[in-house]
Design an enzyme around this catalytic site. Sequence first.
Site, mmCIF file in Angstrom:
data_model
loop_
_atom_site.group_PDB
_atom_site.id
_atom_site.type_symbol
_atom_site.label_atom_id
_atom_site.label_comp_id
_atom_site.label_asym_id
_atom_site.label_seq_id
_atom_site.Cartn_x
_atom_site.Cartn_y
_atom_site.Cartn_z
ATOM 1 N N TYR A 148 0.851 -1.202 0.000
ATOM 2 C CA TYR A 148 0.000 0.000 0.000
ATOM 3 C C TYR A 148 0.890 1.257 0.000
ATOM 4 C CZ TYR A 148 -2.502 3.856 2.197
ATOM 5 O OH TYR A 148 -2.989 5.103 2.496
ATOM 6 N N ASN A 196 -9.248 -0.349 9.799
ATOM 7 C CA ASN A 196 -8.639 0.732 10.580
ATOM 8 C C ASN A 196 -9.173 0.742 12.010
ATOM 9 O OD1 ASN A 196 -8.768 2.394 7.561
ATOM 10 N ND2 ASN A 196 -6.842 2.052 8.611
ATOM 11 N N LEU A 197 -8.337 1.248 12.914
ATOM 12 C CA LEU A 197 -8.627 1.105 14.341
ATOM 13 C C LEU A 197 -9.882 1.853 14.814
ATOM 14 C CD1 LEU A 197 -7.802 0.095 17.139
ATOM 15 C CD2 LEU A 197 -6.273 2.070 17.317
ATOM 16 N N GLY A 290 2.983 -6.118 8.429
ATOM 17 C CA GLY A 290 3.150 -4.810 7.782
ATOM 18 C C GLY A 290 3.039 -3.639 8.744
HETATM 19 C C1 UD1 Z 1 -1.857 2.558 7.804
HETATM 20 C C2 UD1 Z 1 -0.894 3.548 7.240
HETATM 21 C C3 UD1 Z 1 -1.610 4.842 6.995
HETATM 22 C C4 UD1 Z 1 -2.798 4.634 6.126
HETATM 23 C C5 UD1 Z 1 -3.688 3.590 6.731
HETATM 24 C C6 UD1 Z 1 -4.770 3.276 5.746
HETATM 25 C C7 UD1 Z 1 1.332 3.060 8.173
HETATM 26 C C8 UD1 Z 1 2.377 3.534 9.112
HETATM 27 N N1 UD1 Z 1 0.196 3.800 8.153
HETATM 28 O O1 UD1 Z 1 -2.279 3.069 9.037
HETATM 29 O O2 UD1 Z 1 -0.738 5.762 6.379
HETATM 30 O O3 UD1 Z 1 -3.512 5.816 5.925
HETATM 31 O O4 UD1 Z 1 -2.944 2.389 6.954
HETATM 32 O O5 UD1 Z 1 -5.410 2.106 6.072
HETATM 33 O O6 UD1 Z 1 1.483 2.082 7.473
HETATM 34 N N2 UD1 Z 1 -5.154 -1.954 15.238
HETATM 35 C C9 UD1 Z 1 -5.554 -2.830 16.213
HETATM 36 N N3 UD1 Z 1 -6.783 -3.436 16.081
HETATM 37 C C10 UD1 Z 1 -7.609 -3.209 15.030
HETATM 38 C C11 UD1 Z 1 -7.188 -2.280 14.044
HETATM 39 C C12 UD1 Z 1 -5.943 -1.682 14.178
HETATM 40 O O7 UD1 Z 1 -4.850 -3.104 17.170
HETATM 41 O O8 UD1 Z 1 -8.693 -3.793 14.960
HETATM 42 C C13 UD1 Z 1 -3.856 -1.291 15.375
HETATM 43 C C14 UD1 Z 1 -2.968 -1.566 14.176
HETATM 44 O O9 UD1 Z 1 -2.185 -2.692 14.377
HETATM 45 C C15 UD1 Z 1 -2.157 -0.263 14.085
HETATM 46 C C16 UD1 Z 1 -3.028 0.800 14.769
HETATM 47 O O10 UD1 Z 1 -4.063 0.100 15.432
HETATM 48 O O11 UD1 Z 1 -0.953 -0.382 14.750
HETATM 49 C C17 UD1 Z 1 -3.653 1.737 13.766
HETATM 50 O O12 UD1 Z 1 -4.195 0.954 12.710
HETATM 51 P P1 UD1 Z 1 -4.903 1.580 11.447
HETATM 52 O O13 UD1 Z 1 -6.019 2.461 11.879
HETATM 53 O O14 UD1 Z 1 -5.220 0.461 10.508
HETATM 54 O O15 UD1 Z 1 -3.826 2.533 10.804
HETATM 55 P P2 UD1 Z 1 -2.298 2.269 10.366
HETATM 56 O O16 UD1 Z 1 -2.045 0.836 10.154
HETATM 57 O O17 UD1 Z 1 -1.442 3.040 11.279
#
Ligand code: UD1
Length: 342
Positions: A148, A196-197, A290
Amino acid sequence: MNIMVTGGAGYIGSHTCVELMKAGHSAVIFDDFSRSHPNVVDRIRRLTGVVPIVIAGDIRDRKLLEETLSTHRCDAVIHLAGLKSVPESIENPYLYQDINVGGTRALLQAIETARVHRVVFASTAAVYGTPASLPVREDHALQPSNPYGGSKLAVETLLETIASDRFRVAILRFFNPVGAHESGLIGEDPRGNPGNLMPQISQVAIGRRPWLDIFGDDYPTSDGTTVRDYLHVMDLVAAQIRAMEALERERLIKVNLGTGHGYSVLQLVDAFSRTCGRNIPCRFAPRRAGDIAESYASGDLAQKMLGWRAERSLDDMCRDVWRWQSLNPQGFESAPSSRQPG
Ligand code: UD1
């Protein structure tokens, strides 16, 4: 100005269109609705009093893009269309090359033919991969840790190659956009499970999911969970509009958009739980492929080039997401509530 917003029916796109229209611009939404909901169009109408122009089309359809740009006499493009799921990009890297890179190529060719002179591109913190130091500055090494991020970096490179006095480019590296419009009428309604979180947390809070999986508890951070720079979508939209205007004087802008502060997954869960007054059940799960441990932006260059700094706090982000989620438990499938304006 007349501005075509690719991905204009999506999460960031819908908030962008509302603010553009409120600022007196006219917005043309170009979206294939593969990851967005058609009901968003009516919500935009309720918020602005104007029915936006909508073209349903694929970002790889050069002819349709050309036709849209010339029919609506577009002066600028805000390019948000694209796929954004890290896990999906690992499973299917070709899809990310095809849509994110191939789609932008088609768009740029259409832009050239239609003689549009400004483009604002939604890039991402993922272009940096694991940061060598924090906060992340724009001159840090670009080493995406997933396809991505790689696809967004390929687009950045292409845009930089063709930027000129005649064709001006703003590359905005979004950190983690969250939040929703203050009205509760539009917000993030993920389709195709990007994972996404923030939307996962709000769906647990509203009862659509039984618990939140926290991916990893052994990262080298203060509490073992990953740290990110969460940015309110309305702050992000303000920065986009500033960037579009700044292209009046700048040929190439390349800046991070974040708040400069990092919060861990557990801190975000805590803040959300306090805002909604509900317990958010959590379960620790293995690390997600990732993912990186920690990332937050330096906001200095955005301040210097755009005169912009994020204004909204983590509590503002949680409050607005909760308003959106509680007024729309099923996202855009929900009937608009009588508590909502319009
Ligand atoms: C990543 C990209 C970001 C992009 C986004 C789009 C990087 C550094 N960042 O964001 O630029 O805009 O993807 O999708 O690669 N998490 C949990 N449980 C969940 C969901 C997420 O623990 O159910 C954690 C993830 O492991 C992560 C954090 O929360 O470490 C944030 O996750 P997320 O909202 O998906 O964003 P990024 O992965 O940071």
